[in-house]
Design a protein around this motif. Structure first.
Motif, PDB file in Angstrom:
ATOM      1  N   LEU A  78       0.823  -1.207   0.000  1.00  0.00           N
ATOM      2  CA  LEU A  78       0.000   0.000   0.000  1.00  0.00           C
ATOM      3  C   LEU A  78       0.859   1.260   0.000  1.00  0.00           C
ATOM      4  CD1 LEU A  78      -2.822  -1.060   2.502  1.00  0.00           C
ATOM      5  CD2 LEU A  78      -2.952  -0.942   0.002  1.00  0.00           C
ATOM      6  N   ALA A  79       2.021   1.209   0.648  1.00  0.00           N
ATOM      7  CA  ALA A  79       2.903   2.379   0.723  1.00  0.00           C
ATOM      8  C   ALA A  79       3.447   2.777  -0.645  1.00  0.00           C
ATOM      9  CB  ALA A  79       4.055   2.097   1.690  1.00  0.00           C
ATOM     10  N   GLU A  80       3.488   1.831  -1.566  1.00  0.00           N
ATOM     11  CA  GLU A  80       4.001   2.108  -2.904  1.00  0.00           C
ATOM     12  C   GLU A  80       2.994   2.841  -3.783  1.00  0.00           C
ATOM     13  OE1 GLU A  80       5.115  -1.700  -4.347  1.00  0.00           O
ATOM     14  OE2 GLU A  80       7.004  -1.782  -3.199  1.00  0.00           O
ATOM     15  N   ARG A  81       1.749   2.965  -3.307  1.00  0.00           N
ATOM     16  CA  ARG A  81       0.698   3.613  -4.094  1.00  0.00           C
ATOM     17  C   ARG A  81       0.618   5.093  -3.724  1.00  0.00           C
ATOM     18  NH1 ARG A  81      -2.465  -0.750  -6.218  1.00  0.00           N
ATOM     19  NH2 ARG A  81      -1.561  -2.684  -5.454  1.00  0.00           N
ATOM     20  N   SER A  82       0.165   5.885  -4.678  1.00  0.00           N
ATOM     21  CA  SER A  82       0.090   7.328  -4.434  1.00  0.00           C
ATOM     22  C   SER A  82      -1.043   7.684  -3.482  1.00  0.00           C
ATOM     23  CB  SER A  82      -0.097   8.076  -5.756  1.00  0.00           C
ATOM     24  OG  SER A  82      -1.278   7.637  -6.424  1.00  0.00           O
ATOM     25  N   GLY A  83      -2.006   6.798  -3.344  1.00  0.00           N
ATOM     26  CA  GLY A  83      -3.141   7.009  -2.454  1.00  0.00           C
ATOM     27  C   GLY A  83      -4.137   5.882  -2.630  1.00  0.00           C
ATOM     28  N   VAL A  84      -4.932   5.631  -1.610  1.00  0.00           N
ATOM     29  CA  VAL A  84      -5.967   4.600  -1.719  1.00  0.00           C
ATOM     30  C   VAL A  84      -7.249   5.109  -1.061  1.00  0.00           C
ATOM     31  CG1 VAL A  84      -4.323   2.672  -1.717  1.00  0.00           C
ATOM     32  CG2 VAL A  84      -5.366   3.402   0.433  1.00  0.00           C
ATOM     33  N   LEU A  85      -8.362   4.671  -1.600  1.00  0.00           N
ATOM     34  CA  LEU A  85      -9.666   4.873  -0.972  1.00  0.00           C
ATOM     35  C   LEU A  85     -10.176   3.505  -0.561  1.00  0.00           C
ATOM     36  CD1 LEU A  85     -12.560   7.205  -1.911  1.00  0.00           C
ATOM     37  CD2 LEU A  85     -13.031   4.756  -1.700  1.00  0.00           C
ATOM     38  N   VAL A  86     -10.517   3.360   0.703  1.00  0.00           N
ATOM     39  CA  VAL A  86     -10.973   2.079   1.237  1.00  0.00           C
ATOM     40  C   VAL A  86     -12.493   2.090   1.342  1.00  0.00           C
ATOM     41  CG1 VAL A  86     -10.859   0.469   3.171  1.00  0.00           C
ATOM     42  CG2 VAL A  86      -8.844   1.843   2.570  1.00  0.00           C
ATOM     43  N   ALA A  87     -13.150   1.117   0.694  1.00  0.00           N
ATOM     44  CA  ALA A  87     -14.594   0.932   0.868  1.00  0.00           C
ATOM     45  C   ALA A  87     -14.805   0.474   2.300  1.00  0.00           C
ATOM     46  CB  ALA A  87     -15.114  -0.094  -0.137  1.00  0.00           C
ATOM     47  N   PHE A  88     -15.363   1.359   3.116  1.00  0.00           N
ATOM     48  CA  PHE A  88     -15.270   1.213   4.569  1.00  0.00           C
ATOM     49  C   PHE A  88     -16.647   1.046   5.200  1.00  0.00           C
ATOM     50  CE2 PHE A  88     -14.703   3.217   8.829  1.00  0.00           C
ATOM     51  CZ  PHE A  88     -13.668   2.425   9.307  1.00  0.00           C
ATOM     52  N   SER A  89     -16.907  -0.168   5.716  1.00  0.00           N
ATOM     53  CA  SER A  89     -18.173  -0.429   6.393  1.00  0.00           C
ATOM     54  C   SER A  89     -18.064  -0.190   7.892  1.00  0.00           C
ATOM     55  CB  SER A  89     -18.611  -1.882   6.154  1.00  0.00           C
ATOM     56  OG  SER A  89     -17.717  -2.781   6.808  1.00  0.00           O
ATOM     57  N   GLY A  90     -16.832  -0.191   8.399  1.00  0.00           N
ATOM     58  CA  GLY A  90     -16.619  -0.096   9.838  1.00  0.00           C
ATOM     59  C   GLY A  90     -16.500  -1.451  10.500  1.00  0.00           C
ATOM     60  N   GLY A  91     -16.597  -2.526   9.701  1.00  0.00           N
ATOM     61  CA  GLY A  91     -16.396  -3.871  10.226  1.00  0.00           C
ATOM     62  C   GLY A  91     -14.917  -4.174  10.360  1.00  0.00           C
ATOM     63  N   VAL A  92     -14.613  -5.384  10.813  1.00  0.00           N
ATOM     64  CA  VAL A  92     -13.219  -5.713  11.102  1.00  0.00           C
ATOM     65  C   VAL A  92     -12.367  -5.780   9.841  1.00  0.00           C
ATOM     66  CG1 VAL A  92     -13.670  -8.212  11.099  1.00  0.00           C
ATOM     67  CG2 VAL A  92     -11.702  -7.292  12.365  1.00  0.00           C
ATOM     68  N   ASP A  93     -12.910  -6.290   8.720  1.00  0.00           N
ATOM     69  CA  ASP A  93     -12.112  -6.424   7.499  1.00  0.00           C
ATOM     70  C   ASP A  93     -11.726  -5.059   6.927  1.00  0.00           C
ATOM     71  OD1 ASP A  93     -12.216  -9.284   7.440  1.00  0.00           O
ATOM     72  OD2 ASP A  93     -14.247  -9.172   6.659  1.00  0.00           O
ATOM     73  N   SER A  94     -12.731  -4.222   6.665  1.00  0.00           N
ATOM     74  CA  SER A  94     -12.422  -2.901   6.109  1.00  0.00           C
ATOM     75  C   SER A  94     -11.706  -2.044   7.137  1.00  0.00           C
ATOM     76  CB  SER A  94     -13.697  -2.213   5.621  1.00  0.00           C
ATOM     77  OG  SER A  94     -14.609  -1.972   6.676  1.00  0.00           O
ATOM     78  N   GLY A  95     -11.949  -2.309   8.426  1.00  0.00           N
ATOM     79  CA  GLY A  95     -11.249  -1.573   9.465  1.00  0.00           C
ATOM     80  C   GLY A  95      -9.753  -1.836   9.426  1.00  0.00           C
ATOM     81  N   VAL A  96      -9.378  -3.099   9.241  1.00  0.00           N
ATOM     82  CA  VAL A  96      -7.960  -3.450   9.155  1.00  0.00           C
ATOM     83  C   VAL A  96      -7.331  -2.854   7.908  1.00  0.00           C
ATOM     84  CG1 VAL A  96      -6.378  -5.383   8.693  1.00  0.00           C
ATOM     85  CG2 VAL A  96      -7.996  -5.505  10.601  1.00  0.00           C
ATOM     86  N   VAL A  97      -8.033  -2.933   6.770  1.00  0.00           N
ATOM     87  CA  VAL A  97      -7.488  -2.347   5.536  1.00  0.00           C
ATOM     88  C   VAL A  97      -7.255  -0.851   5.724  1.00  0.00           C
ATOM     89  CG1 VAL A  97      -7.902  -1.884   3.090  1.00  0.00           C
ATOM     90  CG2 VAL A  97      -8.540  -4.087   4.053  1.00  0.00           C
TER      91      VAL A  97
END
Length: 293
Positions: free
Chosen positions: A15-34
């Motif tokens: 992820l650090a190699e990318r210029s930016g990311v948008l995370v589809a975020f539900s607030g659950g544990v999976d998207s929370g970790v991402v």
């Protein structure tokens, strides 16, 4: 075999190699970790985005806001309506595909506005083997990036990583959108979604941790985890839930003695007659009358 530490380090570096990311975020544990790992790797170039619609309970939106604050990541909210899609409303076996396509479409649209090329979702390495998952097809077609899946991080490992980041949702049960409470083939309406959300709010207030209220066209089928079935049979709860769910418009209120089961109204679970849930009309008993005898 890679350790959790090695997988996490590889994901963070990726992820650090990318210029930016948008995370589809539900607030659950999976998207929370991402989101947590993305924030760790990219700082201000990481954005968590939650799509608000009729199928997202208010309590889940509140959780998403809270978890984003825990992480310290920027949290954006976009709004749309799945009910604008006739295919979604029809509620066939691909309802989740239509939902995920629209939801991720909103994410890609918002990412484009922000000048972000990568949209991540929370699909983990355990998800592809969990039966009927049409939503995963949408992830592949839209080319969303699933870093947990890419780096072989399983659900169990996701929870371990969440613990390391001190996320309050580390042990949170999965919570699918409200439309999953409506059996395949029955039309999804705003009225049904609203009464399911209000019905489940009652179970949440009683302290249940894993639950669903399935809306079988006016019949409410309550599912709770096996270790919470005894609480669901408590006379005080029975009276409360029967009264409140009747007020919401449910004609009958039942308890599924099989307990909570993921996807219990999906096509995969309707394949075998022996898999039909055992439903007991326990809430038809007037317990107040019994206690007065």
């Amino acid at each position: 075999m890679e350790t959790v530490e090695e997988k996490l380090a590889a994901m963070r570096e990726d992820l650090a190699e990318r210029s930016g990311v948008l995370v589809a975020f539900s607030g659950g544990v999976d998207s929370g970790v991402v989101a947590a790992v993305a924030q760790d790797a990219l700082g201000e170039d990481a954005v968590a985005c939650t799509a608000k619609s009729e199928t997202l309970p208010d309590a889940e939106l509140d959780d998403a806001r809270r978890v984003a604050e825990e992480i310290g990541v920027r949290h954006d909210i976009v709004e749309f309506s799945e009910l604008d899609s006739p295919e979604f409303v029809a509620n066939d076996g691909d309802r989740c595909y239509h939902c995920r396509t629209m939801r991720l479409g909103e994410m890609f649209g918002h990412a484009k506005e922000l000048g972000i090329e990568t949209v991540c979702d929370g699909t983990n390495a355990s998800d592809p083997g969990e039966g009927h998952r049409p939503g995963l097809q949408a992830v592949e077609e839209l080319n969303a990036y699933s870093p947990l899946l890419e780096h072989g991080i399983t659900k169990e490992e996701v929870r371990e990583i969440a613990d390391r980041y001190d996320l309050s949702v580390a042990d949170k049960p999965s919570m699918a959108c409200l439309s999953s409470r409506i059996p395949t083939g029955l039309e999804v309406t705003e009225e049904k979604l609203t009464r399911v959300e209000k019905a489940e709010r009652i179970l949440r207030e009683w302290g249940f941790s894993q639950f669903r209220v399935r809306d079988h066209d006016g019949l409410a089928r309550i599912e709770v985890s096996q270790d919470e079935l005894e609480v669901a049979l408590d006379p005080d709860f029975v009276e409360t839930v029967r009264e409140h769910l009747s007020d919401l418009g449910f004609e009958h209120v039942t308890l599924d003695l099989h307990g909570y089961q993921t996807g219990s109204v999906s096509p995969a679970d309707e394949a075998e007659e022996d898999d039909e849930p055992l439903v007991e009309n326990v809430f038809e008993t007037d317990y107040s009358a019994l206690r007065s005898e």
